[in-house]
Scaffold this active site. Structure first.
Site, PDB file in Angstrom:
ATOM      1  N   CYS A  77       5.257  -7.623  -1.391  1.00 27.68           N
ATOM      2  CA  CYS A  77       4.550  -6.757  -2.348  1.00 27.68           C
ATOM      3  C   CYS A  77       5.542  -5.876  -3.108  1.00 27.68           C
ATOM      4  O   CYS A  77       5.413  -5.688  -4.320  1.00 27.68           O
ATOM      5  CB  CYS A  77       3.526  -5.899  -1.608  1.00 27.68           C
ATOM      6  N   CYS A  88      -2.728  -4.867   4.776  1.00 26.48           N
ATOM      7  CA  CYS A  88      -3.814  -4.213   4.053  1.00 26.48           C
ATOM      8  C   CYS A  88      -4.924  -5.178   3.664  1.00 26.48           C
ATOM      9  O   CYS A  88      -6.069  -4.786   3.545  1.00 26.48           O
ATOM     10  CB  CYS A  88      -3.283  -3.462   2.838  1.00 26.48           C
TER      11      CYS A  88
END
Ligand SMILES: Cc1ncc(COP(=O)(O)O)c(C=O)c1O
Lengths: 391, 362
Positions: free
Chosen positions: B101, B194
């Site tokens: 990410c 997440c």
């Protein structure tokens, strides 16, 4: 700073602010029987009469609400409920594709929760509902329609609808017709009786009054089931202690906006035309959205090819120029405007659009500030590219 | 400078944005919407992508007094991080999605857009130091240090990054958030991955990849010891959840040694067979290194460090470890540090392809 977002909310008129402050100092529930209550009631009823006079309604047709969203919900749901209760065959809710979410989502809710069938009226590339589409629908299944709702003016692209014509078609077929005139009141002539509509929404904060107070003009013979139950203060259609100060300020604003309307429209549309011409001159490939003629005086709406509206807004905001992309948020994320999509724009064009709306305190300095910031912002936003891959 | 603060809705990024303002920068806050169908509220300490997190971030931006926007990065995140995560597991590797990410979203898609819009840098609440010397170092708070997941950043990316929290402990950051009146001061840290909101990674992978039963075999004898429901459910060094039918002859526990997607087998063996002292890795991001370098390497997030000699040639990084390491999984990053009193300095990183014993492949 240049505030070019009057369609979102417009500053309170000084007279409305004075009326508010004067009234809010006084104690008194308009439903109370003692002198304090009578004082408040007198202010509320005078306000009702002033609003009625300004928008071509009878005082008894003015139902005060907590704003445009509540009025739209009350009209769409309440008239649907009452209509279907009187005739179980009436299960259709007809709305235009370019309604505000207060109407669209109320209709969708009826579809999901109440088994209503939602029919969406198409619009042309300027955002206008073709009267033939309404006539056709009525011819086919008019006796099944419980309520029809078409806005007077669009909040994004400013296009005016042929309301008298549409309301006339509906009335002839015995269909209750509601119009959301939140953006129209004070901008273009709005006369409830002459329009032929059964119900009409207005709200305070779009015409110089306070936020959180509005009205539904509801014809006296139009059945409407309440949304809010309680003391039945407003014709038993709406309950809740009335906001005396808000109502007084709202009435002052409506009266002032309607009185000043002609002069306002001339001045603001000239300013708008100047804005449009200058934007076109500096960004020649900008696409002007909406109707050329039948349009709100203060509204200018463009798509800027190759740009993200979001990026432009951020860049203009940083320069003190405030405008709107007009796109609603869904789950916290900006979605391409349903209005532009309904007008036939593709996803990229819908996402590349910006709305500039002028109001009663706009000046040429606001337009100058926009034009000073816009070319650089468009260039930057283009470089950032249409980064969003269409879904 | 005009800087863009990535605000997750957590305490770290809120304080980082506030510090950037204090440092005199012109700061704009952005919340990245990463979930395709965000949930309304946080459940437990997972994730950073609910509407509640977005509102927390907006509220923090309002308190700090900076503009705030939401950028929809859900598609980019899904393509570069979530799909990559699934594909890597399917290929028998063990990915690190936070690292991915940073590499593909925060310091790529977001940074590129920010730069195009006229911003000079992206600020995040990562716990790592990036000083005027341009060197990336561990945070003073070793327990919270995130330099491992930032070591993938190239020189160009680091030149446009700001990590204002590296000099502070997490405790200090929370205290400062409270002093600044930020309501997120006592919000729990986010843990785990997440986009797997229930924390069940194996279940998530199974829902994406389907059940794929195969054999668990003994690395020394080749004997089949049991079956599994999908090789992707295993990580090198894993001991629990093997559910072997045949006990080991010596009665000692067995560990996952390797995963072979082609034959869909999971190979297990005793702990010592996990040991490797040569690590090969690809796609090196190397900050100034010509000859062999003595340094310390870290082989997984929060893993211990091992002294090593590292060389880079022809796009391959080779690390010779002074003491053997266990649980070295392909797909994880190897990050090389030079110990330094001012915070260990990141020399570079690469993606692990294989571990071996000097002389023999394991
Ligand atoms: C066309 C239209 N209808 C309804 C509303 C909602 O009105 P209010 O903000 O008073 O709830 C708005 C304004 O947001 C509007 O533009």
């Amino acid at each position: 700073m240049a505030y070019l977002d009057h369609a979102a909310t417009t500053p309170m008129l000084p007279a409305a602010l004075d009326a508010y402050v004067a009234a809010v100092r006084e104690v008194g529930n308009p439903s109370s029987l003692h002198a304090a209550g009578r004082g408040a009631r007198r202010l509320v009823e005078e306000s009702r009469e002033r609003i009625a006079a300004a928008v071509g309604a009878r005082p008894s047709e003015v139902i005060f609400t907590g704003g445009g969203t509540e009025s739209d919900n009350l009209a769409v749901k309440g008239i649907f409920w009452a209509g279907r209760a009187a005739d179980p065959e009436r299960t259709l809710v007809v709305v235009s594709a370019v309604e505000h979410h207060a109407v669209l989502d109320a209709a969708d809710w009826l579809g999901v929760q109440e088994g209503a069938e939602v029919v969406t009226l198409p619009v042309d590339d300027a955002g206008r509902v073709p009267p033939e589409a309404v006539a056709e629908l009525i011819a086919e299944q008019g006796e099944r329609v419980a309520v029809m709702s078409v806005q007077w003016a669009n909040n994004e692209v400013g296009t005016l609808q042929p309301i008298a014509e549409l309301a006339g078609l509906a009335a002839a077929a015995g269909i209750p017709f509601h119009t959301d005139a939140v953006q129209a009141a004070g901008q273009v002539p709005v006369d409830f009786a002459a329009s032929g509509a059964a119900a009409l929404t207005i709200t305070g904060h779009k015409l110089g009054g306070p936020v959180g107070v509005g009205a539904l003009l509801l014809g006296r013979d139009v059945a409407c089931t309440p949304l809010l139950h309680g003391g039945g203060q407003e014709r038993d259609v709406r309950s809740g202690t009335l906001d005396t100060a808000g109502v007084a300020a709202f009435a002052t604003a409506v009266e002032a906006a309607v009185k000043a309307r002609e002069e306002y429209a001339v001045r603001v549309s000239a300013l708008r035309d100047d804005l449009v011409a200058r934007v076109r001159a500096v960004i020649p490939d900008a696409i002007f959205n909406g109707a050329a003629e039948d349009r709100l005086p203060g509204n200018a709406h463009f798509s800027f090819p190759g740009c993200e509206g979001d990026a432009l807004l951020l860049l203009l905001d940083a320069q003190g120029v405030y405008c709107s992309t007009g796109s609603a948020c869904s789950a916290g994320v900006a979605q391409p405007s349903h209005v532009l999509l309904a007008m036939g724009a593709d996803d990229a064009r819908a996402r590349s659009s910006l709305r500039f709306t002028l109001g009663h305190d706009s000046t040429v300095a606001d337009v100058d500030a926009l034009l000073a910031a816009l070319p650089g912002a468009v260039e930057r936003a283009r470089r950032a590219g249409a980064w969003k891959t269409p879904r | 400078m005009r800087v863009l603060a990535a605000m997750s809705g957590g305490v770290d990024s809120a304080v980082a944005a506030a510090r950037a303002v204090d440092a005199g920068h012109d700061v704009t806050g952005v919340h990245l919407a990463l979930a395709r169908n965000p949930q309304t509220f946080r459940t437990g300490a997972r994730g950073c992508c609910t509407l509640e997190d977005s509102r927390d971030a907006r509220r923090a931006a309002d308190v700090i007094g900076i503009p705030f926007y939401v950028w929809d990065m859900a598609e980019e995140f899904h393509d570069s991080v979530v799909d990559d995560f699934v594909n890597e597991y399917a290929a028998g590797r063990t990915p690190n999605p936070c690292l991915r990410c940073n590499e593909k979203i925060k310091f790529s898609a977001v940074l590129d857009r920010a730069v195009a819009l006229g911003f000079d840098a992206v600020v995040t609440g990562h716990h790592a130091r990036l000083g005027a010397d341009g060197l990336l170092r561990r945070s003073v708070d070793i327990a919270k240090d995130q330099s491992y997941v930032l070591a993938v950043l190239t020189r160009a990316q680091l030149d446009r990054a700001m990590f204002p929290l590296g000099d502070s402990t997490k405790e200090r950051v929370r205290a400062e958030a409270a002093e600044r009146g930020l309501a997120v001061a006592d919000k729990p840290d986010s843990h785990d991955i997440c986009f797997i909101s229930d924390g069940d990674t194996r279940g998530f992978l199974e829902s994406r990849l389907g059940a794929a039963p195969g054999d668990i075999v003994d690395g020394r004898t080749g004997e089949t010891l049991g079956t599994h429901n999908g090789a992707y459910g295993f990580t090198i060094g894993q001991r629990k959840g093997l559910d072997l039918r045949v006990p080991a002859a010596d009665g000692r526990p067995r560990y996952v040694l390797s995963i072979t997607p082609v034959s869909n087998t999971v190979t297990v063996g005793p702990r010592e067979d996990l040991e490797v002292d040569v690590v090969s890795a690809e796609r090196p991001i190397w900050h100034d290194l010509s000859a062999d370098v003595s340094c310390e390497v870290q082989l997984r997030a929060h893993g211990e460090v091992v002294p090593a000699t590292v060389s880079v040639a022809d796009g391959t990084l080779t690390a010779r470890l002074t003491t053997p390491a266990r649980g070295v999984a392909a797909g994880q990053a190897i990050v090389a540090y030079r110990p330094d009193p001012g915070g260990d300095i990141v020399l570079g990183s690469a993606t692990i392809t294989a571990g071996s014993r000097a002389g023999a492949d394991v």
